[in-house]
Write a protein that holds these residues in place. Structure first.
Motif, PDB file in Angstrom:
ATOM      1  N   ALA A  28     114.534 -33.340  58.802  1.00  0.00           N
ATOM      2  CA  ALA A  28     114.670 -33.032  57.376  1.00  0.00           C
ATOM      3  C   ALA A  28     115.262 -31.643  57.176  1.00  0.00           C
ATOM      4  O   ALA A  28     116.109 -31.440  56.288  1.00  0.00           O
ATOM      5  CB  ALA A  28     113.313 -33.128  56.683  1.00  0.00           C
ATOM      6  N   GLU A  29     114.846 -30.699  58.005  1.00  0.00           N
ATOM      7  CA  GLU A  29     115.356 -29.333  57.884  1.00  0.00           C
ATOM      8  C   GLU A  29     116.833 -29.269  58.261  1.00  0.00           C
ATOM      9  O   GLU A  29     117.624 -28.554  57.626  1.00  0.00           O
ATOM     10  CB  GLU A  29     114.540 -28.402  58.770  1.00  0.00           C
ATOM     11  N   GLN A  30     117.227 -30.022  59.279  1.00  0.00           N
ATOM     12  CA  GLN A  30     118.642 -30.043  59.670  1.00  0.00           C
ATOM     13  C   GLN A  30     119.499 -30.636  58.547  1.00  0.00           C
ATOM     14  O   GLN A  30     120.588 -30.116  58.245  1.00  0.00           O
ATOM     15  CB  GLN A  30     118.807 -30.873  60.940  1.00  0.00           C
ATOM     16  N   ILE A  31     119.008 -31.707  57.941  1.00  0.00           N
ATOM     17  CA  ILE A  31     119.765 -32.308  56.839  1.00  0.00           C
ATOM     18  C   ILE A  31     119.798 -31.354  55.647  1.00  0.00           C
ATOM     19  O   ILE A  31     120.812 -31.246  54.946  1.00  0.00           O
ATOM     20  CB  ILE A  31     119.152 -33.662  56.448  1.00  0.00           C
ATOM     21  N   ARG A  32     118.695 -30.635  55.427  1.00  0.00           N
ATOM     22  CA  ARG A  32     118.664 -29.662  54.329  1.00  0.00           C
ATOM     23  C   ARG A  32     119.783 -28.648  54.474  1.00  0.00           C
ATOM     24  O   ARG A  32     120.446 -28.297  53.475  1.00  0.00           O
ATOM     25  CB  ARG A  32     117.320 -28.940  54.266  1.00  0.00           C
ATOM     26  N   THR A  33     120.035 -28.175  55.677  1.00  0.00           N
ATOM     27  CA  THR A  33     121.089 -27.164  55.850  1.00  0.00           C
ATOM     28  C   THR A  33     122.460 -27.745  55.499  1.00  0.00           C
ATOM     29  O   THR A  33     123.328 -27.030  54.991  1.00  0.00           O
ATOM     30  CB  THR A  33     121.103 -26.621  57.291  1.00  0.00           C
ATOM     31  N   VAL A  34     122.666 -29.047  55.765  1.00  0.00           N
ATOM     32  CA  VAL A  34     123.933 -29.678  55.394  1.00  0.00           C
ATOM     33  C   VAL A  34     124.036 -29.779  53.876  1.00  0.00           C
ATOM     34  O   VAL A  34     125.070 -29.438  53.278  1.00  0.00           O
ATOM     35  CB  VAL A  34     124.040 -31.080  56.031  1.00  0.00           C
ATOM     36  N   LEU A  35     122.963 -30.245  53.251  1.00  0.00           N
ATOM     37  CA  LEU A  35     122.972 -30.405  51.790  1.00  0.00           C
ATOM     38  C   LEU A  35     123.061 -29.061  51.077  1.00  0.00           C
ATOM     39  O   LEU A  35     123.698 -28.952  50.022  1.00  0.00           O
ATOM     40  CB  LEU A  35     121.716 -31.138  51.340  1.00  0.00           C
ATOM     41  N   ASP A  36     122.412 -28.055  51.611  1.00  0.00           N
ATOM     42  CA  ASP A  36     122.419 -26.739  50.951  1.00  0.00           C
ATOM     43  C   ASP A  36     123.811 -26.121  50.925  1.00  0.00           C
ATOM     44  O   ASP A  36     124.144 -25.356  50.017  1.00  0.00           O
ATOM     45  CB  ASP A  36     121.442 -25.794  51.643  1.00  0.00           C
TER      46      ASP A  36
ATOM     47  N   ALA B 123     131.500 -33.854  55.358  1.00  0.00           N
ATOM     48  CA  ALA B 123     130.222 -33.190  55.629  1.00  0.00           C
ATOM     49  C   ALA B 123     129.556 -33.780  56.868  1.00  0.00           C
ATOM     50  O   ALA B 123     128.991 -33.044  57.691  1.00  0.00           O
ATOM     51  CB  ALA B 123     129.299 -33.314  54.420  1.00  0.00           C
ATOM     52  N   VAL B 124     129.621 -35.104  57.031  1.00  0.00           N
ATOM     53  CA  VAL B 124     129.050 -35.737  58.225  1.00  0.00           C
ATOM     54  C   VAL B 124     129.796 -35.268  59.464  1.00  0.00           C
ATOM     55  O   VAL B 124     129.196 -34.952  60.500  1.00  0.00           O
ATOM     56  CB  VAL B 124     129.101 -37.274  58.105  1.00  0.00           C
TER      57      VAL B 124
ATOM     58  N   PRO C 275     126.426 -31.136  63.389  1.00  0.00           N
ATOM     59  CA  PRO C 275     126.298 -31.231  64.850  1.00  0.00           C
ATOM     60  C   PRO C 275     125.718 -32.576  65.276  1.00  0.00           C
ATOM     61  O   PRO C 275     124.920 -33.173  64.546  1.00  0.00           O
ATOM     62  CB  PRO C 275     125.335 -30.083  65.194  1.00  0.00           C
ATOM     63  N   PRO C 276     126.130 -33.087  66.441  1.00  0.00           N
ATOM     64  CA  PRO C 276     125.602 -34.370  66.920  1.00  0.00           C
ATOM     65  C   PRO C 276     124.074 -34.338  67.026  1.00  0.00           C
ATOM     66  O   PRO C 276     123.477 -33.297  67.298  1.00  0.00           O
ATOM     67  CB  PRO C 276     126.248 -34.519  68.301  1.00  0.00           C
ATOM     68  N   GLY C 277     123.462 -35.476  66.793  1.00  0.00           N
ATOM     69  CA  GLY C 277     122.014 -35.565  66.862  1.00  0.00           C
ATOM     70  C   GLY C 277     121.470 -36.513  65.817  1.00  0.00           C
ATOM     71  O   GLY C 277     122.223 -37.209  65.115  1.00  0.00           O
ATOM     72  N   GLU C 278     120.152 -36.555  65.697  1.00  0.00           N
ATOM     73  CA  GLU C 278     119.506 -37.500  64.795  1.00  0.00           C
ATOM     74  C   GLU C 278     119.904 -37.269  63.343  1.00  0.00           C
ATOM     75  O   GLU C 278     120.102 -38.221  62.579  1.00  0.00           O
ATOM     76  CB  GLU C 278     117.990 -37.412  64.938  1.00  0.00           C
ATOM     77  N   ALA C 279     120.034 -35.996  62.929  1.00  0.00           N
ATOM     78  CA  ALA C 279     120.390 -35.704  61.534  1.00  0.00           C
ATOM     79  C   ALA C 279     121.763 -36.274  61.206  1.00  0.00           C
ATOM     80  O   ALA C 279     121.965 -36.883  60.148  1.00  0.00           O
ATOM     81  CB  ALA C 279     120.365 -34.199  61.287  1.00  0.00           C
ATOM     82  N   ARG C 280     122.711 -36.105  62.125  1.00  0.00           N
ATOM     83  CA  ARG C 280     124.059 -36.624  61.875  1.00  0.00           C
ATOM     84  C   ARG C 280     124.052 -38.154  61.824  1.00  0.00           C
ATOM     85  O   ARG C 280     124.712 -38.751  60.968  1.00  0.00           O
ATOM     86  CB  ARG C 280     125.012 -36.134  62.956  1.00  0.00           C
ATOM     87  N   GLU C 281     123.298 -38.784  62.721  1.00  0.00           N
ATOM     88  CA  GLU C 281     123.243 -40.248  62.735  1.00  0.00           C
ATOM     89  C   GLU C 281     122.637 -40.769  61.432  1.00  0.00           C
ATOM     90  O   GLU C 281     123.110 -41.766  60.875  1.00  0.00           O
ATOM     91  CB  GLU C 281     122.414 -40.716  63.934  1.00  0.00           C
ATOM     92  N   LEU C 282     121.620 -40.087  60.948  1.00  0.00           N
ATOM     93  CA  LEU C 282     120.986 -40.512  59.705  1.00  0.00           C
ATOM     94  C   LEU C 282     121.931 -40.321  58.520  1.00  0.00           C
ATOM     95  O   LEU C 282     122.066 -41.201  57.655  1.00  0.00           O
ATOM     96  CB  LEU C 282     119.691 -39.713  59.498  1.00  0.00           C
TER      97      LEU C 282
END
Length: 640
Positions: free
Chosen positions: A4-12, A553-554, A558-565
């Motif tokens: 959730a925190e990794q996705i937050r940085t993308v959304l922010d 944005a996707v 960075p590769p990982g679970e956040a990107r896959e989600l």
């Protein structure tokens, strides 16, 4: 760092530090929505107090000004901070937007150094409260036809502001009913008997003690459907005189000899240039609407994660609401659309910042910004109105309780579909901009060149990928093609469908208008008949731009679970958007009947994939708990 925190940085996005500052430093006691229904005047005072605290403790206003104007030149930070207020009390969001964005923006964008020195410090620190008096009872969207006049009087070197009829009354003006002392009034400027179009004049409407000035009539719009903390009012002027220097004269001035001058000769071009400087308000409305929608989705999805309804056949357990496919279909495609619109908003704010700071310039860049701002505002506010209603229904009776926020979220954002531009009018603006670009590209060719070039190639030249251009082209080039079995599952195939729909609608619209013109129809009849086509083309364009922002944005994650989600969420946005318009795609041969059927299954499949991660996806919005405190999880009963 969790998912959730990794996705937050993308959304922010670029101004993530500003978002975090707002989340942690604004006192919930001042900025969280009121828990109880307050009397109107008390709510207005609470709202004013909050705006004054913003002025005294943050750089919200100064960030939106250039250094020459006494600011920090961090325009993106300013708009991002205001967007975050959309999670809190929306009356504060709107009241602050009027003071710092509309009133302050008019002075900053339309004034010159004398105005900046005299008025911007007070605007920024809250000691000079103002309002933005554009809309009239008789003319809302048609700003160019406003009736209020500002007539230059050479004998006294003054401007006389006058409302010649009831239709000229300034209506729905935020701040006018109670708090504003100075109004930025838009009026037809008349000099030596000649009308020079709409200009903006600063007109005092109250003295320092709040007494209404002579010649000014102030009315109170009273209670509204929502935004109870904003003192909307009406203004009329009876031959009110102000000094000549109160004219905001960046684009048109009256010299010491009483003669009018403008650096822009065309009155129409001058008018649209003036309005273009105020585009930030439209961007901010989209941001606030998006924030409110994310709040509603957070509440509804969190509720659906905990609320149970009916037992499984074995009777061993009750089923959580979000386990039902119908409930997933209500909420998760809308969650995906909110992600897409937020990322498109981030890209729009970055573009606005580049233009405001001079990193990007030129008339074409400004026109593109205005069109994108209009389109994203239209789609985001429409999405807010529809989604907040669905979220209310998804929470049953609990959603109907005022304490659980849906009532205020619905009522406060409802006006956003017509605020800062009616959405239908804005989409027409987008379509006309597309047609202008198409026409320009076509007329650059001679007749022979146009014949061989063809409509499709003209459209190729018009379609600009302003976000992630090389990434988008690579994905489309590598797609399996429209007829391939994997076309809908492939990102390039999805992008190709969005782009092809836009191209087709633009080409056929241009040909339709050209044929009508050749038949001798008048221009109003031509555009009126084609209005539904115009709106479809505009919507297709904006949805394509939104998808491209999501894809970019996707790609940057960075590769990982956040990107896959995020990739799966992007899939759901693309597929559910195509599904909404699948009749068009089938009718125009872009999808087979079988692909159309498969499409619905693919949307359901993506919802099922995202269901275990739904809480993570709303937690990534990182809305402060104080701004979403409700009784949803305390009382899971139903009022019925």
């Amino acid at each position: 760092m969790g998912t959730a925190e990794q996705i937050r940085t993308v959304l922010d996005g670029r101004w993530g530090e500003v978002r975090q500052q707002v989340r942690t430093e604004l006192d919930p006691a001042d900025f969280a929505p009121p828990r109880d229904l307050l009397p109107m005047d008390e709510h207005r005072q609470r709202t004013l107090d909050a705006v004054l605290r913003l002025a005294g403790t943050t750089d919200f206003a100064r960030n939106g000004l250039t250094r020459e104007q006494g600011g920090t030149d961090d325009h993106g930070a300013s708009v991002t901070a205001f967007e975050m207020l959309g999670h809190a009390d929306l009356s504060v969001f709107v009241k602050a937007g009027v003071q710092f964005g509309l009133f302050g923006g008019a002075i900053a964008g339309l004034g010159t150094q004398r105005h900046w020195d005299a008025y911007l410090p007070g605007m920024a620190d809250g000691s000079l409260l103002g309002c933005f008096a554009m809309t009239e009872t008789g003319h809302g969207s048609d700003v160019q036809s406003l009736l209020t006049t500002a007539t230059y009087l050479p004998e006294s070197d003054e401007l006389e502001i006058h409302s010649p009829s009831l239709a000229a009354r300034k209506d729905y003006i935020g701040g006018a009913a109670r708090d504003a002392r100075l109004a930025a009034v838009f009026a037809q400027l008349v000099v030596d008997g000649e009308q020079h179009g709409v200009h903006c004049v600063l007109v005092p409407i109250r003295d320092g003690d709040g007494t209404v000035r002579p010649g000014v009539t102030v009315g109170d719009c009273g209670a509204k459907m929502g935004l109870r903390g904003v003192d909307n009012g009406r203004l009329s002027f009876d031959h009110v005189r102000v000094p000549r220097h109160n004219l905001l004269n960046r684009y048109g001035t009256i010299d010491d000899d009483g003669r009018y001058h403008s650096p822009i000769e065309s009155a129409s071009r001058r008018f649209f240039t003036m309005l273009g400087t105020l585009v930030r308000g439209r961007i901010s409305v989209a941001g606030g609407a998006g924030a409110a929608t994310r709040t509603a989705l957070t509440l509804a999805i969190t509720y659906a994660e905990h609320r149970t309804q009916f037992h499984v056949p074995s009777g061993e357990r009750e089923v959580h609401l979000l386990d039902y496919r119908a409930h997933q279909a209500k909420l998760l495609p809308r969650l995906a659309r909110s992600y897409a619109l937020m990322l498109a908003q981030n890209a729009l704010v970055e573009q606005m910042h580049r233009i405001a700071t001079g990193e990007e310039d030129g008339e074409d860049a400004q026109r593109e910004l205005e069109a994108r701002a209009a389109g994203i505002k239209a789609l985001t506010t429409e999405h807010a109105t529809q989604t907040i209603q669905v979220c209310r229904e998804a929470c049953g009776g609990a959603g109907y309780l005022s304490v659980n926020r849906f009532a205020d979220l619905k009522a406060d954002t409802d006006v956003f579909t017509t605020f800062e531009g009616d959405n239908t009018v804005l989409l027409q603006l987008v379509a006309k901009g597309m047609l202008t670009s198409y026409s320009d590209a076509f007329h650059e060719l001679d007749t022979r060149g146009a014949f061989f070039f063809g409509a499709r190639q003209v459209t190729e030249a018009v379609i600009e990928r302003t976000v992630g251009g090389s990434i988008i082209q690579r994905l489309i080039s590598g797609s399996p093609g429209r007829d391939g079995d994997a076309a809908l599952a492939d990102r390039g195939g999805q992008l190709d469908l969005f782009e092809d729909r836009e191209k087709h609608l633009l080409e056929t619209l241009a040909m339709r208008l050209r044929r009508a013109g050749d038949d001798g129809a008048d221009s109003f009849a031509i555009f009126n008949d084609a209005q539904p086509h115009l709106l479809l083309a505009a919507r297709a364009h904006v949805e394509r731009v939104v998808l491209e922002a999501f894809v970019a944005a996707v790609d940057a994650t960075p590769p990982g679970e956040a990107r896959e989600l995020l990739d799966t969420v992007c899939d759901l946005y693309a597929l559910s958007t195509i599904a909404q318009d699948r009749a068009w795609f089938v009718e125009h041969g872009r999808l087979s009947a079988q692909q159309s059927k498969d499409l619905l299954g693919a949307v359901d499949q993506r919802c099922a994939q995202l269901r275990p991660h739904a809480q993570t996806l709303v937690d990534a919005f990182a809305i402060p708990m104080a701004w979403r405190e409700t009784e949803l999880l305390e009382d899971l009963g139903d009022v019925s």
